[in-house]
Motif scaffolding. Sequence first.
Motif, PDB file in Angstrom:
ATOM      1  N   HIS A  53       3.123   1.505  -3.419  1.00  0.00           N
ATOM      2  CA  HIS A  53       2.503   1.600  -4.740  1.00  0.00           C
ATOM      3  C   HIS A  53       1.364   2.615  -4.816  1.00  0.00           C
ATOM      4  O   HIS A  53       0.984   2.996  -5.930  1.00  0.00           O
ATOM      5  CB  HIS A  53       1.986   0.217  -5.159  1.00  0.00           C
ATOM      6  CG  HIS A  53       3.076  -0.759  -5.441  1.00  0.00           C
ATOM      7  ND1 HIS A  53       3.676  -0.896  -6.671  1.00  0.00           N
ATOM      8  CD2 HIS A  53       3.717  -1.641  -4.619  1.00  0.00           C
ATOM      9  CE1 HIS A  53       4.609  -1.833  -6.620  1.00  0.00           C
ATOM     10  NE2 HIS A  53       4.663  -2.306  -5.377  1.00  0.00           N
ATOM     11  N   TRP A  54       0.817   3.034  -3.679  1.00  0.00           N
ATOM     12  CA  TRP A  54      -0.278   4.006  -3.749  1.00  0.00           C
ATOM     13  C   TRP A  54      -0.059   5.234  -2.863  1.00  0.00           C
ATOM     14  O   TRP A  54      -0.253   6.352  -3.293  1.00  0.00           O
ATOM     15  CB  TRP A  54      -1.601   3.318  -3.367  1.00  0.00           C
ATOM     16  CG  TRP A  54      -2.111   2.426  -4.441  1.00  0.00           C
ATOM     17  CD1 TRP A  54      -2.771   2.807  -5.561  1.00  0.00           C
ATOM     18  CD2 TRP A  54      -1.966   1.024  -4.516  1.00  0.00           C
ATOM     19  NE1 TRP A  54      -3.067   1.727  -6.345  1.00  0.00           N
ATOM     20  CE2 TRP A  54      -2.572   0.585  -5.726  1.00  0.00           C
ATOM     21  CE3 TRP A  54      -1.374   0.049  -3.692  1.00  0.00           C
ATOM     22  CZ2 TRP A  54      -2.611  -0.733  -6.115  1.00  0.00           C
ATOM     23  CZ3 TRP A  54      -1.427  -1.260  -4.077  1.00  0.00           C
ATOM     24  CH2 TRP A  54      -2.023  -1.647  -5.281  1.00  0.00           C
ATOM     25  N   LEU A  55       0.372   5.013  -1.626  1.00  0.00           N
ATOM     26  CA  LEU A  55       0.493   6.136  -0.697  1.00  0.00           C
ATOM     27  C   LEU A  55       1.832   6.857  -0.790  1.00  0.00           C
ATOM     28  O   LEU A  55       2.029   7.851  -0.094  1.00  0.00           O
ATOM     29  CB  LEU A  55       0.278   5.633   0.742  1.00  0.00           C
ATOM     30  CG  LEU A  55      -1.102   5.031   1.040  1.00  0.00           C
ATOM     31  CD1 LEU A  55      -1.180   4.603   2.504  1.00  0.00           C
ATOM     32  CD2 LEU A  55      -2.207   6.036   0.717  1.00  0.00           C
ATOM     33  N   TYR A  56       2.768   6.361  -1.585  1.00  0.00           N
ATOM     34  CA  TYR A  56       4.095   6.997  -1.643  1.00  0.00           C
ATOM     35  C   TYR A  56       4.001   8.433  -2.145  1.00  0.00           C
ATOM     36  O   TYR A  56       4.874   9.258  -1.876  1.00  0.00           O
ATOM     37  CB  TYR A  56       5.029   6.177  -2.537  1.00  0.00           C
ATOM     38  CG  TYR A  56       4.663   6.193  -3.996  1.00  0.00           C
ATOM     39  CD1 TYR A  56       5.230   7.144  -4.862  1.00  0.00           C
ATOM     40  CD2 TYR A  56       3.765   5.276  -4.523  1.00  0.00           C
ATOM     41  CE1 TYR A  56       4.904   7.160  -6.205  1.00  0.00           C
ATOM     42  CE2 TYR A  56       3.430   5.297  -5.864  1.00  0.00           C
ATOM     43  CZ  TYR A  56       4.000   6.240  -6.709  1.00  0.00           C
ATOM     44  OH  TYR A  56       3.669   6.263  -8.039  1.00  0.00           O
ATOM     45  N   ARG A  57       2.952   8.760  -2.903  1.00  0.00           N
ATOM     46  CA  ARG A  57       2.808  10.133  -3.414  1.00  0.00           C
ATOM     47  C   ARG A  57       2.556  11.137  -2.283  1.00  0.00           C
ATOM     48  O   ARG A  57       2.910  12.311  -2.410  1.00  0.00           O
ATOM     49  CB  ARG A  57       1.643  10.191  -4.395  1.00  0.00           C
ATOM     50  CG  ARG A  57       1.766   9.269  -5.604  1.00  0.00           C
ATOM     51  CD  ARG A  57       0.551   9.417  -6.511  1.00  0.00           C
ATOM     52  NE  ARG A  57       0.604   8.504  -7.660  1.00  0.00           N
ATOM     53  CZ  ARG A  57       0.098   7.274  -7.637  1.00  0.00           C
ATOM     54  NH1 ARG A  57      -0.474   6.818  -6.538  1.00  0.00           N
ATOM     55  NH2 ARG A  57       0.184   6.513  -8.716  1.00  0.00           N
ATOM     56  N   TYR A  58       1.960  10.659  -1.204  1.00  0.00           N
ATOM     57  CA  TYR A  58       1.583  11.555  -0.115  1.00  0.00           C
ATOM     58  C   TYR A  58       2.503  11.439   1.102  1.00  0.00           C
ATOM     59  O   TYR A  58       2.294  12.136   2.093  1.00  0.00           O
ATOM     60  CB  TYR A  58       0.149  11.245   0.333  1.00  0.00           C
ATOM     61  CG  TYR A  58      -0.810  11.090  -0.815  1.00  0.00           C
ATOM     62  CD1 TYR A  58      -1.248  12.195  -1.547  1.00  0.00           C
ATOM     63  CD2 TYR A  58      -1.249   9.814  -1.202  1.00  0.00           C
ATOM     64  CE1 TYR A  58      -2.117  12.044  -2.619  1.00  0.00           C
ATOM     65  CE2 TYR A  58      -2.114   9.660  -2.268  1.00  0.00           C
ATOM     66  CZ  TYR A  58      -2.551  10.764  -2.969  1.00  0.00           C
ATOM     67  OH  TYR A  58      -3.409  10.604  -4.032  1.00  0.00           O
TER      68      TYR A  58
ATOM     69  N   LEU B 117       0.820  -1.205   0.000  1.00  0.00           N
ATOM     70  CA  LEU B 117       0.000   0.000   0.000  1.00  0.00           C
ATOM     71  C   LEU B 117       0.858   1.261   0.000  1.00  0.00           C
ATOM     72  O   LEU B 117       0.613   2.219  -0.760  1.00  0.00           O
ATOM     73  CB  LEU B 117      -0.931  -0.011   1.212  1.00  0.00           C
ATOM     74  CG  LEU B 117      -1.927   1.142   1.320  1.00  0.00           C
ATOM     75  CD1 LEU B 117      -2.911   1.114   0.155  1.00  0.00           C
ATOM     76  CD2 LEU B 117      -2.661   1.088   2.650  1.00  0.00           C
TER      77      LEU B 117
ATOM     78  N   ALA C  67       7.324   4.560  -7.181  1.00  0.00           N
ATOM     79  CA  ALA C  67       6.758   3.281  -6.725  1.00  0.00           C
ATOM     80  C   ALA C  67       7.847   2.218  -6.645  1.00  0.00           C
ATOM     81  O   ALA C  67       8.795   2.199  -7.429  1.00  0.00           O
ATOM     82  CB  ALA C  67       5.648   2.838  -7.680  1.00  0.00           C
TER      83      ALA C  67
END
Length: 413
Positions: A149-154, A146, A162
């Motif tokens: 791959h998805w929360l790394y932007r925030y 998680l 990713a």
Amino acid sequence: MEEQRSAGTPSAPSGTPWARGVPPWWRDRSEHDGSPGLPWRSTLLLAVFVVVGTGFAASNQLDREPLDAFARVLLLAGPAFLLMRRRHPVVALYATTLVTLGYLAAGYPYGPVLLPVAVGVFAAVVSGHRYAAWGAVVLLWAGHVLVGHWLYRYLPPGGDRAVPWGEELAAAALVVAVLALAELARVRREQWARERAEREAAKKRRADEERLRIARELHDVLAHSISVIHVQAGVGLALLDSDPEQARAALTTIKSASKEALGEVRQVLDTLRTPGDAPRTPAPGLDRLPELVEQAARAGLTVDVTTEGKQVRLPPGADLAAFRIVQEALTNVVRHSGSRTARVGIGYRPLRLDLRIDDDGPATGGDQGGGGRGLVGMRERAAALGGTIEAGPRSDGGFRVRVGLPIEPRETP
């Protein structure tokens, strides 16, 4: 100097926590009182390795967040929770897993930060919490996916990308390997526990069998000899004034019986003092039956011995059992029967020895100092060799003991 130092410095008893030169708070409590103590030493070594190893790994990960005070707190918190892994393995595992996820989510450098989770998984599986361990592993891997791959932007660090799926698969393979090793350790530990329990049970069984064997030996030796002494002492007292020569013969019989009893008791006790050593005198067997007949004759009992079949040399265990059974049966005749005649029949059969001891009675109903263990001891001796025994009154008022002992005979030279 060494003697002076040892004399002047009090040493701790071997059972105290200071017995090995370390303070009690340092040693695992389970080492000296059997309780699930705190694993201080292994946890401290793990914490040092994680902090130092992550520090080295961070020098090559300039794109990650630098290690600050909060990062080091998280690195130490994971091993700290593992102090509870013996008493509360599931709590320790999930606390360590959440701390590790927080560390990874904060963008700090990779390193041996996953090692505390592996230790927690290992402890949980070994202690029997398999499903909890699998749940923690799934939680850690799902959280890492998680974040990566998805929360790394925030999440920090800024501009992160990713995580490649190849790394995720490698991490999954590593997790499976840890679980497999933990399962292997659990199975092996259970096997060791079973083997240890079986060894303890076998040791206790051997001790019980040895105790019963010694009790039977002492009973048979003392019961027979003391019965002879009891009868001859009565004869000596009755004839002391009227027939001094007969009283002297009774006293001579008492002396001989007591000497023989002392020798056999000493032989039994020697096996206790020097376990494993060969006895200095051979165990009695049917070859000493003439001595037994002579002792019975001195006690006023006439014994007629008949033999059937081809005589063979018996195995030591069967030979001793046969002698003791005949000895106890004759002792019971002296104690409990009004008959002064007994008949002993020995039958050598193929792979079997038959014994029969008869007296014509009648039963006196008295007890000449016995403890009531004679028939029990005979049955135990026969059962120990896989034999059979029948003992009881005959229809004509006498008493019969019939014994069958399996043997593997060896021809006499």
